[in-house]
Scaffold this motif. Structure first.
Motif, PDB file in Angstrom:
ATOM      1  N   MET A   1       0.888   4.739  -2.456  1.00 26.43           N
ATOM      2  CA  MET A   1       0.705   6.100  -1.944  1.00 26.43           C
ATOM      3  C   MET A   1       1.849   7.011  -2.378  1.00 26.43           C
ATOM      4  SD  MET A   1      -0.938   5.676   1.897  1.00 26.43           S
ATOM      5  CE  MET A   1       0.200   4.451   2.523  1.00 26.43           C
ATOM      6  N   PHE A   2       3.075   6.497  -2.331  1.00 22.02           N
ATOM      7  CA  PHE A   2       4.235   7.305  -2.733  1.00 22.02           C
ATOM      8  C   PHE A   2       4.143   7.712  -4.202  1.00 22.02           C
ATOM      9  CE2 PHE A   2       8.448   7.790  -4.574  1.00 22.02           C
ATOM     10  CZ  PHE A   2       9.037   8.694  -3.697  1.00 22.02           C
ATOM     11  N   LEU A   3       3.794   6.763  -5.058  1.00 27.57           N
ATOM     12  CA  LEU A   3       3.676   7.066  -6.483  1.00 27.57           C
ATOM     13  C   LEU A   3       2.582   8.101  -6.728  1.00 27.57           C
ATOM     14  CD1 LEU A   3       4.749   6.404  -9.263  1.00 27.57           C
ATOM     15  CD2 LEU A   3       3.135   4.509  -9.400  1.00 27.57           C
ATOM     16  N   GLY A   4       1.495   8.003  -5.969  1.00 22.09           N
ATOM     17  CA  GLY A   4       0.436   9.002  -6.080  1.00 22.09           C
ATOM     18  C   GLY A   4       0.925  10.389  -5.703  1.00 22.09           C
ATOM     19  N   GLY A   5       1.678  10.486  -4.605  1.00 20.02           N
ATOM     20  CA  GLY A   5       2.223  11.770  -4.182  1.00 20.02           C
ATOM     21  C   GLY A   5       3.186  12.344  -5.198  1.00 20.02           C
ATOM     22  N   PHE A   6       4.003  11.485  -5.823  1.00 26.50           N
ATOM     23  CA  PHE A   6       4.992  11.948  -6.801  1.00 26.50           C
ATOM     24  C   PHE A   6       4.324  12.540  -8.045  1.00 26.50           C
ATOM     25  CE2 PHE A   6       7.665  11.084 -10.556  1.00 26.50           C
ATOM     26  CZ  PHE A   6       8.775  11.855 -10.226  1.00 26.50           C
ATOM     27  N   THR A   7       3.349  11.814  -8.603  1.00 24.17           N
ATOM     28  CA  THR A   7       2.672  12.332  -9.800  1.00 24.17           C
ATOM     29  C   THR A   7       1.879  13.598  -9.482  1.00 24.17           C
ATOM     30  OG1 THR A   7       0.835  10.791  -9.394  1.00 24.17           O
ATOM     31  CG2 THR A   7       2.529  10.101 -10.949  1.00 24.17           C
ATOM     32  N   PHE A   8       1.337  13.679  -8.274  1.00 25.25           N
ATOM     33  CA  PHE A   8       0.620  14.884  -7.851  1.00 25.25           C
ATOM     34  C   PHE A   8       1.585  16.068  -7.785  1.00 25.25           C
ATOM     35  CE2 PHE A   8      -2.106  17.623  -5.372  1.00 25.25           C
ATOM     36  CZ  PHE A   8      -3.384  17.205  -5.695  1.00 25.25           C
TER      37      PHE A   8
ATOM     38  N   ARG B   1       0.816  -1.221   0.000  1.00 28.89           N
ATOM     39  CA  ARG B   1       0.000   0.000   0.000  1.00 28.89           C
ATOM     40  C   ARG B   1       0.843   1.262   0.000  1.00 28.89           C
ATOM     41  NH1 ARG B   1      -2.325  -4.766  -0.441  1.00 28.89           N
ATOM     42  NH2 ARG B   1      -4.046  -5.253   0.988  1.00 28.89           N
ATOM     43  N   LYS B   2       1.963   1.257   0.733  1.00 31.72           N
ATOM     44  CA  LYS B   2       2.743   2.480   0.918  1.00 31.72           C
ATOM     45  C   LYS B   2       3.385   2.960  -0.382  1.00 31.72           C
ATOM     46  CE  LYS B   2       6.677   2.369   2.979  1.00 31.72           C
ATOM     47  NZ  LYS B   2       7.624   2.331   4.085  1.00 31.72           N
ATOM     48  N   TRP B   3       3.829   2.022  -1.250  1.00 33.82           N
ATOM     49  CA  TRP B   3       4.461   2.452  -2.499  1.00 33.82           C
ATOM     50  C   TRP B   3       3.438   2.973  -3.497  1.00 33.82           C
ATOM     51  CZ3 TRP B   3       9.071   3.798  -2.012  1.00 33.82           C
ATOM     52  CH2 TRP B   3       9.935   3.136  -1.136  1.00 33.82           C
TER      53      TRP B   3
ATOM     54  N   ALA C   1       4.554   8.348   3.096  1.00 32.96           N
ATOM     55  CA  ALA C   1       4.616   6.994   2.553  1.00 32.96           C
ATOM     56  C   ALA C   1       5.959   6.335   2.847  1.00 32.96           C
ATOM     57  CB  ALA C   1       4.352   7.011   1.057  1.00 32.96           C
ATOM     58  N   LEU C   2       7.031   7.111   2.852  1.00 35.98           N
ATOM     59  CA  LEU C   2       8.352   6.568   3.152  1.00 35.98           C
ATOM     60  C   LEU C   2       8.506   6.225   4.630  1.00 35.98           C
ATOM     61  CD1 LEU C   2      10.604   8.927   0.986  1.00 35.98           C
ATOM     62  CD2 LEU C   2      10.016   6.538   0.512  1.00 35.98           C
ATOM     63  N   ILE C   3       7.855   7.001   5.491  1.00 35.78           N
ATOM     64  CA  ILE C   3       7.995   6.808   6.940  1.00 35.78           C
ATOM     65  C   ILE C   3       7.079   5.696   7.448  1.00 35.78           C
ATOM     66  CG2 ILE C   3       7.656   7.891   9.193  1.00 35.78           C
ATOM     67  CD1 ILE C   3       8.443  10.552   7.916  1.00 35.78           C
ATOM     68  N   LEU C   4       5.848   5.649   6.964  1.00 37.26           N
ATOM     69  CA  LEU C   4       4.850   4.710   7.482  1.00 37.26           C
ATOM     70  C   LEU C   4       5.201   3.264   7.133  1.00 37.26           C
ATOM     71  CD1 LEU C   4       1.567   6.618   6.578  1.00 37.26           C
ATOM     72  CD2 LEU C   4       2.491   6.268   8.874  1.00 37.26           C
ATOM     73  N   PRO C   5       4.897   2.332   8.034  1.00 36.90           N
ATOM     74  CA  PRO C   5       5.095   0.912   7.728  1.00 36.90           C
ATOM     75  C   PRO C   5       3.970   0.397   6.837  1.00 36.90           C
ATOM     76  CG  PRO C   5       4.108   1.136   9.886  1.00 36.90           C
ATOM     77  CD  PRO C   5       4.376   2.538   9.404  1.00 36.90           C
ATOM     78  N   ASP C   6       4.190  -0.761   6.231  1.00 38.02           N
ATOM     79  CA  ASP C   6       3.115  -1.363   5.452  1.00 38.02           C
ATOM     80  C   ASP C   6       2.196  -2.157   6.375  1.00 38.02           C
ATOM     81  OD1 ASP C   6       1.668  -1.811   3.151  1.00 38.02           O
ATOM     82  OD2 ASP C   6       3.442  -2.328   1.976  1.00 38.02           O
TER      83      ASP C   6
END
Length: 465
Positions: A63-70, A59-61, A169-174
């Motif tokens: 979220m990270f990809l979503g933040g990057f494209t945003f 899930r976390k990656w 996303a980088l800090i939170l655990p999966d």
């Protein structure tokens, strides 16, 4: 903002300045609505890809990809020199929204204990509304800046929440569910012990392992979700997001300043009124956070639906009386304030019902073997009808006039009946045991095989009495 309209949508700006323009049709422009709605079409497409990424990489990656494209999309919009750059940026924002909407509700549902799952998941809606309120406040103040700097700051500042998503996303655990699904069993148990604050998690952990083992037998989740045993989840993940967008809330969310200007408010007063309704929505979303696990999903759905229905009809009547079918009337200050108050009542009803619960319920009802596919369908349906409403609203307002509010009121009535008849209560039920709820339902029980239920339907019905 007038400089923004003048630069990218000059025809709309010219109509807005016209003294004899039909109030209902003042902002009717397919190009303007395409700018708004393109985000949601992109989110629809990306949500389908996000399903696989969420399942395979966690899930976390996603979220990270979503933040990057945003982040990239906000940069395009902030530095836009033409309509092409503006639309590219908007589409990239949509990809970010699709990934975030796919992964965040699932992440929250899986990390939360069953008795607090509703409150945790509703935090997603709180964050969305908080962002809308902050954006409206920023728009209010940047609209007072001269030239093009105001709208550039407004659009460019979207990079701030994008960076927050990436860092988070980088800090939170999966989630334990995702770790087990990808073969990290020991790490999953340690994570479950950590988030529950106790080492006594054997029973819950075994439920997660059993659910994962069952899910591995399903090689094609998109094909299997069509099986009769998953019919309740399929119907709910299609109809709940469909109905959520047909409440008419996006008329307020997307076009609040435009709507208030149509009603006769000035540009600054329109932004201020939109800010007020946004704050009301934020505060009332907290009502859902604190009550959803106490009173349940059904009570909030039904109460909110009745409140929205009454207020929408009242708004339609008032606008019809003041502007008629020709759209050339005027509205006094007291009547305008009453319409704003009715809109706030409508927004409040949505904020503690269909707003947060439209994301919570679809994310908590599906077993692990179809969860990613079900959430992808939920997001895709949501984004498709968000796109449709956003693209057609200004044209519908121009042609249907005040009848548009009655149009949405009909759907609010239908969806309230649908919830009353078809949605069982899911509060405090572990996700892995949700089939017990469906098996005990008067209609859905016929689709759930006995082997999919840990306890008998009779036991479940006794517990729910």
């Amino acid at each position: 903002m007038e400089p923004f309209l003048e630069k990218f949508f000059p025809d709309v700006h010219k109509k807005m300045k016209s003294a004899h323009q039909n109030e209902y049709c003042r902002f009717d422009s397919q190009l303007l609505t395409l700018f708004t709605s393109s985000l949601y079409l992109a989110a629809l497409v990306s949500s389908l890809f996000a399903s696989t990424i969420t399942r395979v990489f966690g899930r976390k990656w996603s979220m990270f990809l979503g933040g990057f494209t945003f982040f990239v999309g906000s940069a395009f919009n902030g530095f836009a020199q033409n309509i092409a750059m503006l639309l590219i940026g908007r589409i990239l924002l949509g990809f970010g929204v699709g990934f975030a909407n796919q992964s965040v509700p699932v992440y929250l549902s899986e990390m939360a204990p069953p008795n607090l799952r509703g409150a945790f998941n509703n935090g997603f809606q709180v964050a969305i509304i908080f962002g809308i309120v902050v954006a409206t406040i920023i728009n209010y103040f940047t609209a007072q800046l001269k030239g093009n700097i105001g709208w550039r700051i407004s659009l460019g500042l979207a990079c701030v929440p994008a960076m927050m998503i990436m860092i988070g996303a980088l800090i939170l655990p999966d989630t334990p569910n995702s770790l087990i699904e990808r073969g990290f069993t020991e790490e999953a148990k340690k994570m479950l012990q950590s988030i529950r604050g106790t080492s006594e998690v054997d029973e819950e952990f075994q439920d997660l392992v059993d659910a994962s083992e069952e899910s591995k037998q399903v090689k094609h989740p998109w094909k299997n979700i069509m099986l009769p045993r998953y019919r309740p989840q399929l119907i709910m993940t299609c109809f709940i997001p469909f109905f959520q967008q047909l409440t008419g809330i996006n008329v307020i969310t997307f076009y609040a300043p435009v709507l208030f200007q149509t009603l006769g408010f000035g540009s600054k007063a329109s932004l201020l009124s939109a800010m007020v309704t946004g704050i009301i929505e934020l505060l009332c979303t907290f009502v859902s956070v604190f009550t959803v696990d106490r009173f349940g999903r059904r009570v909030l759905f039904l109460q909110g639906g009745i409140q929205m229905l009454i207020s929408q009809i009242a708004i339609g009547v008032m606008i019809g009386v003041k502007f008629g079918t020709v759209g050339t009337g005027s509205i006094g200050k007291s009547d305008a304030n009453l319409i704003v108050a009715l809109i706030c009542i409508y927004v409040a009803g949505f904020a503690w019902s269909w707003g947060p619960l439209g994301w919570l319920v679809p994310s908590e009802i599906s077993p692990l073997e179809i969860r990613s596919a079900a959430q992808a369908i939920n997001v895709a349906v949501n984004m498709f009808f968000t796109f449709l409403v956003a693209q057609l609203f200004l044209t519908m307002l121009c042609h249907m006039k005040f009848g548009l509010f009655f149009f949405f009121a009909v759907f609010v009535f239908i969806m309230t009946i649908f919830i009353y008849l078809m949605l069982p209560e899911t509060k405090n039920v572990p996700i892995e045991e949700m089939n017990r709820v469906w098996k005990a339902h008067w209609f859905w029980g016929r689709f759930i095989p006995d082997e999919a239920v840990g306890v008998s339907a009779a036991e479940m019905q006794q517990k729910s009495v």
